[in-house]
Scaffold this active site. Structure first.
Site, short mmCIF file in Angstrom:
data_model
loop_
_atom_site.label_atom_id
_atom_site.label_comp_id
_atom_site.label_asym_id
_atom_site.label_seq_id
_atom_site.Cartn_x
_atom_site.Cartn_y
_atom_site.Cartn_z
NE ARG A 54 -9.27 -0.68 -7.67
CZ ARG A 54 -8.07 -0.81 -8.79
NH1 ARG A 54 -9.17 -0.29 -10.04
NH2 ARG A 54 -7.57 -0.46 -8.61
N GLY A 55 -9.04 2.52 -5.92
CA GLY A 55 -7.96 2.74 -6.89
C GLY A 55 -7.82 4.51 -6.25
NE ARG A 88 -11.27 0.72 0.17
CZ ARG A 88 -10.23 0.75 -1.36
NH1 ARG A 88 -10.85 0.25 -2.30
NH2 ARG A 88 -9.87 -0.59 -1.16
CD GLN A 201 -7.70 -5.38 -6.50
OE1 GLN A 201 -7.45 -6.50 -5.63
NE2 GLN A 201 -8.68 -4.56 -5.34
CG ASP A 242 -3.99 2.47 -2.21
OD1 ASP A 242 -4.76 2.42 -3.11
OD2 ASP A 242 -3.43 0.98 -2.82
CG ASN A 252 0.27 -0.82 -4.04
OD1 ASN A 252 -0.44 0.47 -4.71
ND2 ASN A 252 0.96 -1.55 -5.16
CE LYS A 253 -5.42 -3.59 -2.84
NZ LYS A 253 -6.27 -3.54 -1.55
O1 MRU Z 1 -8.16 -1.53 -2.76
P1 MRU Z 1 -7.74 -0.95 -4.34
O2 MRU Z 1 -8.26 -1.60 -5.10
O3 MRU Z 1 -8.30 -0.04 -4.42
O4 MRU Z 1 -6.46 -1.09 -4.30
C1 MRU Z 1 -5.42 0.24 -4.74
C2 MRU Z 1 -4.39 -0.68 -5.90
O5 MRU Z 1 -5.52 -1.11 -6.48
C3 MRU Z 1 -4.14 -0.46 -5.65
O6 MRU Z 1 -3.15 -0.45 -4.77
C4 MRU Z 1 -3.01 0.30 -6.11
O7 MRU Z 1 -1.45 -0.27 -7.04
C5 MRU Z 1 -3.10 1.98 -5.86
S1 MRU Z 1 -4.11 2.92 -6.30
C6 MRU Z 1 -3.26 3.69 -7.39
#
Ligand code: MRU
Length: 363
Positions: A54-55, A88, A201, A242, A252-253
């Site tokens: 992920r990320g 995703r 995370q 993201d 972002n998250k």
């Molecule tokens: O749902 P995830 O774990 O894939 O989310 C992505 C992230 O880890 C965050 O939003 C992150 O801060 C940006 S992705 C580098």
């Protein structure tokens, strides 16, 4: 980066059998270090969808290798492209990597040529991701250095949310890259790590990778950031993204927006670190146009952890309560102090972004 003193990337072709892709299965961290092998598009798609990887950057690299695996299954890569794209919705790196593979493969005339081109392209996507994150560190460390100069040797306190570390990319990370660079340069730095429910995370991944690298850090409950900022205990916020629009709106998250509001209210600089693969050059209004992933309610209803040598899940909400699970939010550009990219630091607005990426003018 470091795992028990040994260098790892998050994804790589298996040495001696490049028909197989190996990846760190993040579902088991921080308690177990598990390496998974993907041999088919379906396996890679599942690894992305179910968040073994992920990320933003790593999702892109995994999709690049997924397209390589597809060349062993069909002469037509479009079905695999759709299958991978559906995994995703928010991270733009996913479609960016898939489109790059389709473009590079459009002239290939045989299965062998497709395999060779796709393998090379996937490798380039991964190498570029690592190199761009390394450069983000070079640029971002100067921000930490100047904060440090005002603190007479006291650690610079940086708050981060979710995991925009090397586990979210191929290596180095985006938000963590300046932090690693500062730590390695001897600049005292301490990181407040938001736990980042529901999948945690922050407490699982960011805390683990900072610990493996020896960076001082403290895990905090998601809602503690505003309190710490009010008391002068945060010198800067650094997060990843993201997807960021070419106008500077940052997805972002979930929870990032609230941190940005608190940072604004307390005059704490709020930086977003990203490789250019996370810019969306087509979307102008992030709040209205960026698709926000909604995940299963079980991630909110349950928490998991390590108990007597095994990973267990426990229910945390009443059995009859419905739950909603929004994966991301959008921080509008006016709350962002700066964007740290592989080409340098710019303001979160169209003019400043396009000055760094002039080839995108007129798109
Ligand atoms: O749902 P995830 O774990 O894939 O989310 C992505 C992230 O880890 C965050 O939003 C992150 O801060 C940006 S992705 C580098």
């Amino acid at each position: 980066m470091n795992v028990r003193g040994q260098h790892y990337r998050t994804i790589w072709p298996k040495p001696g059998d490049e028909r197989v892709i190996q990846l760190i299965d993040q579902r088991f961290l921080p308690h177990q270090f598990v390496i998974e092998e993907a041999r088919t598009v379906a396996e890679m798609a599942a690894a992305i969808r179910e968040m073994h990887v992920r990320g933003a950057g790593l999702i892109g690299a995994a999709a690049g290798y997924g397209m390589y695996l597809a060349t062993f299954e069909s002469d037509d890569l479009r079905a695999a492209a759709e299958q991978l794209k559906a995994t995703r919705p928010t991270a733009v790196n996913l479609s960016w990597a898939i489109e790059r593979q389709l473009r590079n493969n459009s002239a290939a005339k045989s299965a062998e040529e497709r395999q060779r081109v796709a393998f090379q392209t996937a490798g380039e996507i991964a190498d570029e991701d690592a190199e761009y994150c390394r450069r983000i560190g070079e640029h971002g460390v100067e921000l930490i250095r100047s904060l440090s100069e005002k603190k007479a040797g006291a650690p610079v306190n940086i708050l981060t949310h979710c995991n925009a570390g090397w586990l979210a990319f191929v290596d180095y990370g985006s938000a963590t890259s300046p932090i690693y660079a500062a730590h390695d340069a001897g600049i005292p730095v301490h990181v407040w790590v938001d736990e980042t429910r529901p999948r945690s995370q922050g407490s699982k991944l960011t805390a683990w990778e900072l610990g493996q690298h020896g960076v001082p850090h403290t895990v905090i409950a998601d809602n503690a950031g505003g309190h710490l900022m009010q008391r002068g205990k945060v010198d800067a916020v650094m997060v990843g993204t993201d997807r960021t629009t070419y106008t500077g709106d940052v997805a972002n998250k979930i929870g990032t927006y609230l941190k940005a509001l608190a940072a604004k209210d307390n005059a704490v600089p709020f930086y977003v670190a990203l490789p250019s693969s996370s810019f969306d050059w087509n979307i102008c209004d992030g709040v209205k146009e960026i698709p926000i992933e909604e995940r299963g309610s079980e991630e909110v209803n349950y928490a998991d952890g390590w108990h007597e040598g095994e990973q267990i899940e426990v229910r945390v909400t009443p059995a009859s309560s419905p739950a909603a699970n929004f994966g991301f939010d959008v921080t509008p550009r006016q709350l962002v102090t700066g964007l740290i990219t592989e080409r340098g630091i710019c303001e979160a607005n169209e003019e400043s972004i396009l000055r760094l990426f002039p080839e995108r003018r007129g798109r």
